[in-house]
Design an enzyme around this catalytic site. Sequence first.
Site, mmCIF file in Angstrom:
data_model
loop_
_atom_site.group_PDB
_atom_site.id
_atom_site.type_symbol
_atom_site.label_atom_id
_atom_site.label_comp_id
_atom_site.label_asym_id
_atom_site.label_seq_id
_atom_site.Cartn_x
_atom_site.Cartn_y
_atom_site.Cartn_z
ATOM 1 N N ASP A 47 0.973 -1.125 -0.004
ATOM 2 C CA ASP A 47 -0.042 0.134 -0.021
ATOM 3 C C ASP A 47 0.857 1.202 0.070
ATOM 4 O O ASP A 47 2.014 1.210 0.402
ATOM 5 C CB ASP A 47 -0.928 0.036 1.229
ATOM 6 N N LYS A 69 -3.518 3.067 -2.844
ATOM 7 C CA LYS A 69 -4.612 4.039 -3.425
ATOM 8 C C LYS A 69 -4.342 5.329 -3.050
ATOM 9 O O LYS A 69 -3.917 5.778 -2.089
ATOM 10 C CB LYS A 69 -5.860 3.416 -2.644
ATOM 11 N N MET A 180 -7.974 9.215 9.096
ATOM 12 C CA MET A 180 -8.566 9.759 7.738
ATOM 13 C C MET A 180 -9.535 10.881 8.034
ATOM 14 O O MET A 180 -10.772 10.854 7.650
ATOM 15 C CB MET A 180 -9.359 8.567 7.072
HETATM 16 N N1 SAH Z 1 -4.097 0.545 9.335
HETATM 17 C C1 SAH Z 1 -3.505 1.661 9.378
HETATM 18 C C2 SAH Z 1 -4.509 2.750 9.434
HETATM 19 C C3 SAH Z 1 -5.377 2.655 7.833
HETATM 20 S S1 SAH Z 1 -6.236 4.276 7.458
HETATM 21 C C4 SAH Z 1 -2.901 1.825 10.891
HETATM 22 O O1 SAH Z 1 -3.066 0.971 11.689
HETATM 23 O O2 SAH Z 1 -2.160 2.750 11.070
HETATM 24 C C5 SAH Z 1 -5.183 5.523 6.801
HETATM 25 C C6 SAH Z 1 -5.174 6.423 7.824
HETATM 26 O O3 SAH Z 1 -3.949 6.194 8.804
HETATM 27 C C7 SAH Z 1 -4.339 7.682 7.027
HETATM 28 O O4 SAH Z 1 -5.495 8.620 6.410
HETATM 29 C C8 SAH Z 1 -3.860 8.541 8.383
HETATM 30 O O5 SAH Z 1 -4.972 8.829 9.206
HETATM 31 C C9 SAH Z 1 -3.320 7.354 9.281
HETATM 32 N N2 SAH Z 1 -2.118 7.261 8.804
HETATM 33 C C10 SAH Z 1 -1.140 5.985 8.644
HETATM 34 N N3 SAH Z 1 0.223 6.279 8.596
HETATM 35 C C11 SAH Z 1 0.192 7.680 8.869
HETATM 36 C C12 SAH Z 1 1.344 8.355 8.939
HETATM 37 N N4 SAH Z 1 2.846 7.809 8.872
HETATM 38 N N5 SAH Z 1 1.226 9.598 9.268
HETATM 39 C C13 SAH Z 1 -0.134 10.250 9.518
HETATM 40 N N6 SAH Z 1 -1.067 9.440 9.378
HETATM 41 C C14 SAH Z 1 -1.062 8.071 8.975
#
Ligand code: SAH
Length: 269
Positions: A47, A69, A180
């Site tokens: 991803d 995406k 998000m």
């Molecule tokens: N499964 C992932 C989340 C997926 S949803 C987890 O556990 O982290 C995707 C959202 O995660 C993004 O829109 C943002 O809100 C957050 N996100 C993931 N990695 C990030 C990063 N390095 N910095 C800031 N936000 C992040």
Amino acid sequence: MTARSSRSVGHVTPGQVTLVGGGPGAAGLLTIAAVTALAQAGVVLFDRLAPHDELALLAPHATLIDVGKRAGNHPISQTGIEELMVEHALAGKRVVRLKGGDPYVFGRGSEEVLACHRNGIAVTVISGVTSAIAVPAAAGIPLTHRGISHAFTVISGHAPLTDNELAGLTLLGSTIVILMGVGTLPTLSQGLLRHGMPATMPVAIIERGFSATQRTTVSTLSTVLADAAAASVRSPAVLVVGEVVRLAFSGDAAAEVLVAHAAEFAMTD
Ligand code: SAH
């Protein structure tokens, strides 16, 4: 064929799928199981938010497929990803599905597990460090602190929160973490205010955690919209609403007072 599941952690056998939580973007936050699975992978479907800079080193035997995406531009649909994953596994490949953070936190990981089950493919899930906790931590924000907050709620801002959710969160009065949430910040901040959360409640927006351009914007519930617009805040970002934000590296000077107060409070229980 019946669905099988494997208890092995970090081992990828042919014809099997391993969903790997890649953590919030720093290679150092990959688990040992994740590194082991990548090293054995024949195919890696990754991803946008999964750590992919060092993938060629981490998965030297694998074909690397970017299924990331981007907002407004979906190169491969969720169904397309599931089909690719199943197709490679049925062809006998050791498939690693590398996802950002933890596979079961808003990552559609459970849908991918079900797709494997439907096709009789053994699937293992390797938990990852979720951005919900690690990204605030990278900005110096703990989600709990004795005497300040003893709970946190992680919620998706993908769709606007309902009035019941806003009321419940306000009533709970603990730390709120929104993933998000950049797009729905207007309805979130106005909704929480409408349900009686104080206008001065601190809010932090941490963009691009663990990257060279990580940035924290600290504001309050009533000023966050203007501050986010002025700073041109963009996704990916983690939002934190709660008193713990005062502990942020770039938080206001009230942090010391807050912690002193919390220490006093903690001593009385
Ligand atoms: N499964 C992932 C989340 C997926 S949803 C987890 O556990 O982290 C995707 C959202 O995660 C993004 O829109 C943002 O809100 C957050 N996100 C993931 N990695 C990030 C990063 N390095 N910095 C800031 N936000 C992040």
